[in-house]
Scaffold this motif. Structure first.
Motif, mmCIF file in Angstrom:
data_model
loop_
_atom_site.group_PDB
_atom_site.id
_atom_site.type_symbol
_atom_site.label_atom_id
_atom_site.label_comp_id
_atom_site.label_asym_id
_atom_site.label_seq_id
_atom_site.Cartn_x
_atom_site.Cartn_y
_atom_site.Cartn_z
ATOM 1 N N GLY A 81 35.904 43.583 33.143
ATOM 2 C CA GLY A 81 37.293 43.215 32.899
ATOM 3 C C GLY A 81 37.413 41.956 32.061
ATOM 4 O O GLY A 81 38.506 41.426 31.890
ATOM 5 N N SER A 106 36.542 47.225 36.594
ATOM 6 C CA SER A 106 37.394 48.383 36.839
ATOM 7 C C SER A 106 36.547 49.650 36.872
ATOM 8 O O SER A 106 35.477 49.705 36.283
ATOM 9 N N VAL A 139 40.390 48.722 40.642
ATOM 10 C CA VAL A 139 39.988 47.442 40.069
ATOM 11 C C VAL A 139 39.317 46.663 41.189
ATOM 12 O O VAL A 139 39.940 46.399 42.218
#
Lengths: 192, 647
Positions: free
Chosen positions: B47, B54, B66
């Protein structure tokens, strides 16, 4: 008694002893949120399967919590099944025709009483619903089927014998066969 | 007029075709996963500046989860619940954000084994381990003597070690590090950490660090197969510039790939040849699945081996120019250097490197005490005119390499043996890393390639000045790469790892066993739900089950109290979390999984009645799942009372 029939009785007796530790009956439940299904397994001495989850769901309609301790059957049933198993073996070993008839009568009675008792529990749990529960079931009745399928609100309930139950039924059928097979030549002899 | 129109039309016809035509006809069919069906791959995607990881499905590009790693996440109470706060502790205290750059699978025999994902943070240097049964961060360790931990978390063939190496060389930790910044060449050092991973528990331990001249370490790959036991690290800023690096670090025609014999380093470490440095401080944070809590410990020792003290630990291979990727092909024989300012891709041969080392085929001068192998002696060959700005290379199982080009915004397929360019496809736009499913393993799964783009401009509906980054899915099973799908990503996706779905889906945890819950403030069933006061500390032992919180009436709280809601979710059914939130809380909600205990600290700021409720729609009676806390003035005689239903 023919040795074949005696052997059948001894084997059936041993199979009945195994029923003590096998699930006898199962109630399968399906709903949109439970694609994998829920099941309640009834043994001679306990309840198994998704008991806690089913109890959790039942609280919405105010059904009493299923607790093995509330059923005297779970204390008595293993002994009863055991006694019948030993009786099958004993009758097979002794080979007396008269004992065979007595055993058949007693086993048939046991089967009928057991099913009546099972139905009585289903009725009791299905009708003793808490009137203050969040969901009021129409007619205040939520009784699972004794055998076969029934739609209960969002759940489809399917009630059938499990492996132990099938053994139990098979033993009954084999016993009936032995009775018939022993009785027929006897009758034939009398007629001639 | 007609003539003008005809001319302008024919000129337009000369222009290259736009993006629209790049998608093949049945792309929709090949990425469509019908409702209720599963994807072929889990893809764990970094991320970037969101600090999180994620999880997407391939080929659909659907986002599943996530996972909070280095940044707080109020949705999952990560860094807000009392239990998770220690996970974000460092030697600098609580750090609520970081920059998660790369992800690598745990490997067994050079193949992903589906146990863990590793991730690095680039700002406050750390390494994390994510458990692939719970999809939660299980461990975070801080890296001492290090600037930005960019060159990480690449692992060896059996994940014996995860690598952490500094992108910003700094003076070693301790009081001596107060030096003029322009004394870079003299005082600044690189440190490459070898963090061991326990085969069973996965637990990290910084086994040893290698001290090197001040360099910027960018990326690395461990050798595999024939080159197992070696590690290849791209190094830039061989100029050792400390200011205006944009220019000053881009002067040398060639920087380096550092080849490290890590098996040798391990031998020297085990033989006690390292120096124990005791002026370091770094946090080691561990999650305990039984107490549902984290612990954080500060460690103060690390063993350091200076590569200049040994003849046979490290070698430098000249590599044009400011290399980013240093990627090893599936057989382990070839090392691909992607010089981001270079106009070609050098491919080095491990066998030739070994010969060059054996024959001492070195440049006249060492670099900071490290022998420099002659470029040609280690070179298998160069891919000519591949594109502009090569960054990163992955591989398929058929002997092909796929390299991303940031500047020319394309992915290029070429043959590792013949070095011949086979295909090129545009990306939209400016691809950074790419990922072939299993493309860093000994036997790549192939089939899919995902390009991670930095710029998306006109690709999606505009959302103001800040736009998403994106992933672009290509089918690489044929001779030509085919673009199938664009999908937006969380933060900045630097790298990803794909794992076949059937390797993970069956071992995904469904619930926590309530009987195995050893949280010190667990509530054993509703009968034990209660409120306890100890001075101004009030502990609420609360349970949740559809559809009530116990207790749901709480009185006797006073201003000045610190209230701890220890919420135990006593459900034991899959997908039945409950939430907890209370008005005015200065932190977040809780999301409590079945069988778990989680704690929210709440300091009421005024008298009155404060509602609390379940935040995760749990049942038909979810809206009823709420309660009240009464807050009275300090010293009030309202007794502690707590009940649900009947008093």
């Amino acid at each position: 008694m023919k040795s074949l029939h005696r052997a059948i009785l001894v084997i059936s007796g041993l199979a009945l002893l195994a029923v003590i530790i096998l699930p006898i009956w199962r109630i399968e439940l399906d709903a949109a949120q439970y694609p994998e299904g829920l099941e309640l397994l009834i043994y001679s001495y306990k309840l198994d399967g998704h008991v806690d989850i089913i109890n959790g769901l039942n609280h919405y309609i105010g059904m009493k919590v299923l607790r093995a301790d509330d059923f005297i059957e779970f204390t008595v049933l293993p002994y009863l099944v055991g006694i019948y198993g030993l009786a099958f073996i004993l009758v097979g070993l002794v080979g007396r025709r008269r004992w065979l008839y007595v055993l058949f009568g007693a086993f048939l009675l046991f089967g009928i009483v057991a099913m009546v008792d099972f139905w009585r529990w289903l009725y009791e749990y299905g009708h003793d619903l808490d009137p203050t529960a969040p969901i009021q079931v129409p007619g205040m009745a939520y009784q699972p089927p004794l055998i076969g399928f029934k739609q209960l609100l969002n759940f489809g309930a399917f009630s059938i014998p499990d492996i132990g139950g099938w053994i139990f039924i098979s033993c009954g059928v084999l016993l009936a066969y032995c009775v018939y097979a022993e009785w027929r030549p006897l009758k034939a002899k009398q007629i001639s | 007029m007609a003539a003008v129109a005809a001319v302008s039309l024919s000129f337009n016809a000369c222009r290259p075709k736009g993006a629209g035509s790049a998608v093949s006809g049945n792309a929709a069919q090949r990425t469509y996963v019908p409702p209720g069906q599963y994807d072929e791959f889990y893809t764990f995607t970094s991320g970037g500046f969101s600090g999180q990881m994620s999880v997407y499905g391939l080929p659909s590009g659907r986002l599943f989860r996530v996972i909070p790693v280095f940044s707080v996440d109020p949705e999952k109470a990560w860094g807000f619940s009392e239990e998770t706060k220690p996970m974000l502790m460092t030697s600098h205290g609580f750090v609520p954000w970081d920059d998660l750059h790369h992800i690598e699978s745990s490997f067994t025999d050079g193949m992903p084994d589906g146990k863990w994902m590793f991730a690095n943070s680039n700002n406050t240097p750390r390494l994390a381990r994510i458990d692939l049964t719970t999809f939660r961060t299980a461990e975070i360790i801080e890296i001492p003597n290090t600037g930005g931990n960019h060159c990480s978390p690449f692992t060896t063939e059996n994940s014996e070690y995860v690598i952490a190496a500094t992108r910003f060389s700094v003076p070693p930790d301790g009081p001596e590090s107060d030096v003029p910044i322009d004394s870079y060449k003299e005082n600044f050092k690189g440190h490459i950490s070898f963090v061991s991973v326990d085969k069973e528990t996965g637990e990290f331990d910084i086994a040893f660090q290698l001290k090197t001249p001040g360099l910027n370490f960018d990326l690395s790959s461990a050798g595999k197969g024939v080159s197992n036991g070696w590690l290849f690290i791209s190094c830039y800023n061989s100029e050792q510039a400390h200011t205006l690096q944009e220019v000053n670090s881009s002067q040398n025609d060639k920087d380096f790939i550092m080849a490290i014999n890590w098996k040798k380093a391990e031998e020297y470490f085990k033989a006690g040849r390292g120096t124990v440095q005791t002026n370091v401080r770094y946090a080691h944070n561990k999650w305990d699945e039984h107490t549902h809590s984290a612990t954080s410990e500060i460690k103060t020792e690390v063993t350091v081996l200076d590569v200049a003290d040994f003849d046979d630990l490290a070698y430098l291979i000249p590599c044009p120019k400011s290399p980013h990727g240093a990627d090893v092909n599936p057989t382990g024989e070839y090392i691909v250097g992607s010089g981001k300012l270079a106009a070609l891709i050098p491919v080095f041969s491990f066998a030739k490197l070994q010969d060059a080392i054996a024959n001492k085929d070195f440049e006249g001068e060492k670099y900071g005490g490290i022998p420099v192998v002659k470029y040609e002696s280690a070179l298998h060959g160069e891919v000519q005119k591949p594109g502009l700005g090569p960054l990163h290379t992955e591989f398929d199982a058929k002997g092909n390499a796929y390299t991303s080009f940031f500047v020319s915004s394309e992915v290029v397929k070429w043959n590792v043996e013949s070095l011949e360019v086979l295909d090129r496809q545009p990306t939209y736009y400016s691809v950074g890393h790419l990922m072939v499913a299993g493309g860093n393993s000994k036997n790549p799964y192939g089939k899919y390639l995902v390009a991670y783009n930095k710029i998306t401009k006109d690709r999606f509906l505009p959302t103001g000045p800040e736009l998403c980054h994106s992933a672009q899915l290509f089918d690489i099973s044929g001779d030509k790469m085919e673009l199938l799908l664009d999908f937006p990503t969380i933060g900045e996706p630097h790298y990803a790892q794909s794992i076949p779905a059937d390797m993970l889906m069956d071992k995904s945890l469904k619930i926590y066993d309530i009987n195995a819950n050893q949280h010190p403030h667990k509530t054993n069933g509703e009968a034990e739900a209660r409120v306890e006061r100890d001075g101004n500390i009030v502990r609420v032992y609360m349970t949740t089950i559809r559809s009530h919180l116990t207790p749901d009436v709480i009185e006797g709280i006073q201003l000045g109290d610190e209230v701890y809601f220890h919420v135990t979710n006593i459900e034991q059914d899959w997908d039945m979390p409950h939430g907890f939130a209370i008005k005015g809380a200065n932190n977040s909600e809780l999301l409590i999984m079945p069988g778990e205990t989680t704690t929210l600290k709440w300091v009421p700021d005024r008298v009155g009645i404060f509602p609390f409720y379940c935040t995760d729609f749990c049942s038909a009676l979810h809206q009823e799942m709420s309660g009240y806390v009464r807050v009275s003035p300090k010293g009030s005689n309202v007794p502690i009372t707590a009940y649900t239903g009947t008093k």
